[in-house]
Write a protein that holds these residues in place. Structure first.
Motif, short mmCIF file in Angstrom:
data_model
loop_
_atom_site.label_atom_id
_atom_site.label_comp_id
_atom_site.label_asym_id
_atom_site.label_seq_id
_atom_site.Cartn_x
_atom_site.Cartn_y
_atom_site.Cartn_z
N GLY A 143 -4.77 -4.30 6.39
CA GLY A 143 -3.46 -4.26 6.43
C GLY A 143 -2.84 -5.20 5.34
N ILE A 144 -1.75 -4.92 4.64
CA ILE A 144 -1.30 -5.66 3.66
C ILE A 144 0.11 -5.83 3.63
N CYS A 145 0.63 -7.03 3.58
CA CYS A 145 2.27 -7.13 3.53
C CYS A 145 2.56 -8.16 2.34
N ILE A 146 3.35 -7.69 1.72
CA ILE A 146 3.72 -8.58 0.41
C ILE A 146 4.73 -9.47 0.65
N ASP A 167 -1.98 1.30 10.71
CA ASP A 167 -1.92 2.39 9.69
C ASP A 167 -3.33 2.76 9.06
N ALA A 168 -3.90 1.97 8.63
CA ALA A 168 -5.15 2.04 8.19
C ALA A 168 -6.38 2.64 9.03
N LYS A 169 -6.30 2.20 10.48
CA LYS A 169 -7.07 2.49 11.31
C LYS A 169 -6.82 4.04 11.96
N ASP A 170 -5.29 4.42 11.55
CA ASP A 170 -4.99 5.78 12.10
C ASP A 170 -5.50 6.78 11.03
N LYS A 171 -5.65 6.18 9.74
CA LYS A 171 -6.00 6.98 8.84
C LYS A 171 -7.59 7.29 8.58
N GLY A 172 -8.24 6.86 9.86
CA GLY A 172 -9.66 7.00 9.50
C GLY A 172 -10.68 5.81 9.41
N ARG A 173 -9.90 4.75 9.51
CA ARG A 173 -10.85 3.36 9.33
C ARG A 173 -11.46 3.37 8.06
N ASN A 174 -12.00 2.03 7.78
CA ASN A 174 -12.45 1.81 6.61
C ASN A 174 -11.54 1.90 5.40
N LYS A 175 -10.28 1.79 5.52
CA LYS A 175 -9.30 1.77 4.41
C LYS A 175 -8.31 0.35 4.38
N VAL A 176 -7.59 0.53 3.20
CA VAL A 176 -6.46 -0.40 3.06
C VAL A 176 -5.25 0.19 2.95
N ASP A 185 8.76 2.67 13.08
CA ASP A 185 9.10 3.89 13.97
C ASP A 185 7.80 4.33 14.57
N VAL A 186 6.82 4.42 13.79
CA VAL A 186 5.49 5.00 14.21
C VAL A 186 5.24 4.12 15.47
N VAL A 187 5.12 2.74 15.56
CA VAL A 187 4.99 1.94 16.68
C VAL A 187 5.95 2.11 18.06
N THR A 188 7.02 2.35 17.78
CA THR A 188 8.04 2.99 18.74
C THR A 188 7.50 4.04 19.32
N ARG A 189 7.14 5.13 18.31
CA ARG A 189 6.83 6.40 18.82
C ARG A 189 5.58 6.29 19.67
N ILE A 248 -3.71 12.99 20.92
CA ILE A 248 -5.28 12.64 21.19
C ILE A 248 -5.34 11.43 20.21
N LYS A 249 -4.87 11.54 19.02
CA LYS A 249 -4.87 10.26 18.14
C LYS A 249 -4.33 9.14 18.85
N THR A 250 -2.99 9.17 19.55
CA THR A 250 -2.60 8.13 20.35
C THR A 250 -3.18 7.71 21.41
N ALA A 251 -3.89 8.52 22.13
CA ALA A 251 -4.67 8.05 23.07
C ALA A 251 -6.02 7.38 22.85
N GLU A 252 -6.60 7.75 21.75
CA GLU A 252 -7.63 6.90 21.05
C GLU A 252 -7.06 5.45 20.71
N ARG A 253 -6.00 5.59 20.06
CA ARG A 253 -5.43 4.21 19.60
C ARG A 253 -4.90 3.24 20.83
N THR A 254 -4.57 3.90 21.84
CA THR A 254 -3.92 3.05 23.05
C THR A 254 -5.05 3.15 24.36
#
Length: 448
Positions: A143-146, A167-176, A185-189, A248-254
């Motif tokens: 994950g990158i923040c400028i 976000d990179a992990k949500d998109k399938g991992r091995n990503k930037v 908002d996604v985190v709150t959700r 299911i995606k949320t359950a995987e992350r949490t």
């Protein structure tokens, strides 16, 4: 003398003992310093945060000694590929941060340069490591923040990079992935969904929609009724305001995915007990299993125990696993699958044809079924697509496994698949041939 001792103490305080990189304390000091100086406009910077995908499994399988050596190797590789001006730190577990400095430039240029560094790091870490004569290959997510997206709080850039990492992990991992304000908002959700999932599990709000799997071979098409060979158990919960896929995606992350699968098995057991689903001896129920679960060393035992608790016959269960599980750690997935097959549970590769190593996976693991991803079925039935479907059908025949076509939505798709030699199918169009849909008072009405 005292000055030398103080310098040594300071160095030790700011250094990670395991990797000899800078540590969390040193990183925070560096961020505060950069934040104080960033208005001088002499340079720009970005923060890259990375961790190793499925690192916990590496420790579980090989032990912490191997895990620690792997982290040292990661650190050495980062030192080799990054510039002298880049700051590198290990801030905890398998989490590393990189502060990349650049000559003063516009945002677009900083993003481009940061991405180049991120991709360089990702590719370098994905190459195999030889650790104590073990060949280890694990990917990383970044994950990158400028600096532009850093608030008045210096550590906000770390929080934002962490959101981008999620976000990179949500998109399938091995990503930037780069930070965007919408990620907050996604985190709150996600936090809200986590609470709703817990409530649904505790209050037994989860139920199953049973989608029938039919024999669609030409030799059976002439019969008055299409024969049902089994059902796919599809997770449902009306009380959660999200699609089943999002849940299911949320359950995987949490970390709730194990509980969701247990709730699904409990619901199936309950439906069998009260005759809400009636199976003949040859029919099976297919249960979707997350890649996160199949890579849990204890998964096979947990699944078998849960089936036993619900008096579900192993012979009538098939688990469906997508190929991402095998890409991450094929040996662990292979071991879990072998244990389940020894206990008479069938295994299907789901979404076959979407991964880059499907054939290689089939060489390594024995499956009972492969399921053609619906993108093949619902695409245009032109020569290229038909040739691809034929090749998948021939592959299934060659290794002597059943092939299931998912997502059949039209009569044309059904006829085409049958004529090509596909024997099994499921989808919206075929649901009309399920006798349960024709019985107005069936106990399954509320589930369909």
């Amino acid at each position: 003398m005292h000055q030398s001792r103080d310098l040594g103490l300071k160095t030790k305080t700011n250094t990670d003992n395991l990797t000899k990189l800078s540590n969390r304390v040193s990183f925070e000091l560096e961020i505060e310093k950069l934040s104080a100086e960033k208005n001088r406009h002499q340079y720009r910077y970005s923060l890259l945060m990375l961790d190793i995908d499925n690192f916990k499994l590496l420790n579980d399988i090989n032990g912490h000694i191997i895990g620690d050596q792997f982290l040292r190797e990661i650190s050495n590789r980062l030192r080799l590929i990054l510039r002298p001006m880049d700051f590198i730190a290990r801030i905890g577990g398998d989490e590393f941060v990189i502060i990349a400095r650049f000559p003063n430039s516009n945002d677009e240029d900083i993003i481009r340069r940061s991405l180049a560094i991120g991709e360089k790091v990702r590719k370098a870490i994905s190459k195999p490591f030889l650790v104590h004569d073990l060949a280890l290959q694990y990917n990383c997510s970044i994950g990158i923040c400028i600096d532009k997206d850093q608030s008045d709080s210096p550590l906000s850039i770390l929080d934002n990079a962490d959101l981008a990492l999620y976000d990179a992990k949500d998109k399938g991992r091995n990503k930037v992935s780069f930070f965007k304000n919408s990620m907050k908002d996604v985190v709150t959700r996600r936090a809200s969904l986590k609470e709703m999932i817990s409530e649904a599990i505790n209050k037994k709000m989860i139920y199953i929609h049973y989608q029938p799997i039919f024999d669609i071979s030409l030799k059976k098409r002439g019969q008055q009724k299409l024969q049902i060979v089994g059902y796919e158990a599809l997770f449902r919960c009306d009380q959660i305001n999200a699609s089943p896929g999002q849940i299911i995606k949320t359950a995987e992350r949490t970390g709730q995915i194990d509980q969701v699968t247990e709730a699904v098995i409990d619901a199936i057991g309950n439906d069998i007990k009260y005759n809400k689903i009636r199976l003949i001896s040859t029919q099976k129920i297919s249960i979707n299993v997350s890649a996160v679960e199949i890579l849990n060393p204890n998964f096979s035992k947990q699944l078998l125990d849960r089936l036993a608790q619900n008096n579900i016959n192993n012979h009538q269960i098939c688990i469906e696993v997508t190929e991402t599980a095998f890409i991450s750690n094929i040996e662990l997935a292979k071991r879990n699958i072998a244990l389940l097959r020894l206990e008479n549970i069938q295994v299907a590769m789901d979404d076959f044809g979407t991964g880059y190593a499907s054939i290689q996976t089939l060489r390594n693991i024995k499956f009972d079924q492969i399921k053609i991803d619906q993108s093949y079925i619902q695409g245009p039935m032109n020569d290229i697509n038909l040739a691809l479907i034929k090749s998948l059908i021939w592959t299934a025949r060659a290794i002597n496994v059943d092939l299931v076509a998912e997502g059949i939505e039209t009569e044309e798709q059904l006829n085409t698949l049958s004529s090509l030699g596909c024997t099994l199918g499921q989808g919206f169009f075929l649901d009309q041939f399920d006798e349960r849909n024709m019985e107005a008072k069936t106990p399954l009405d509320k589930h369909i």
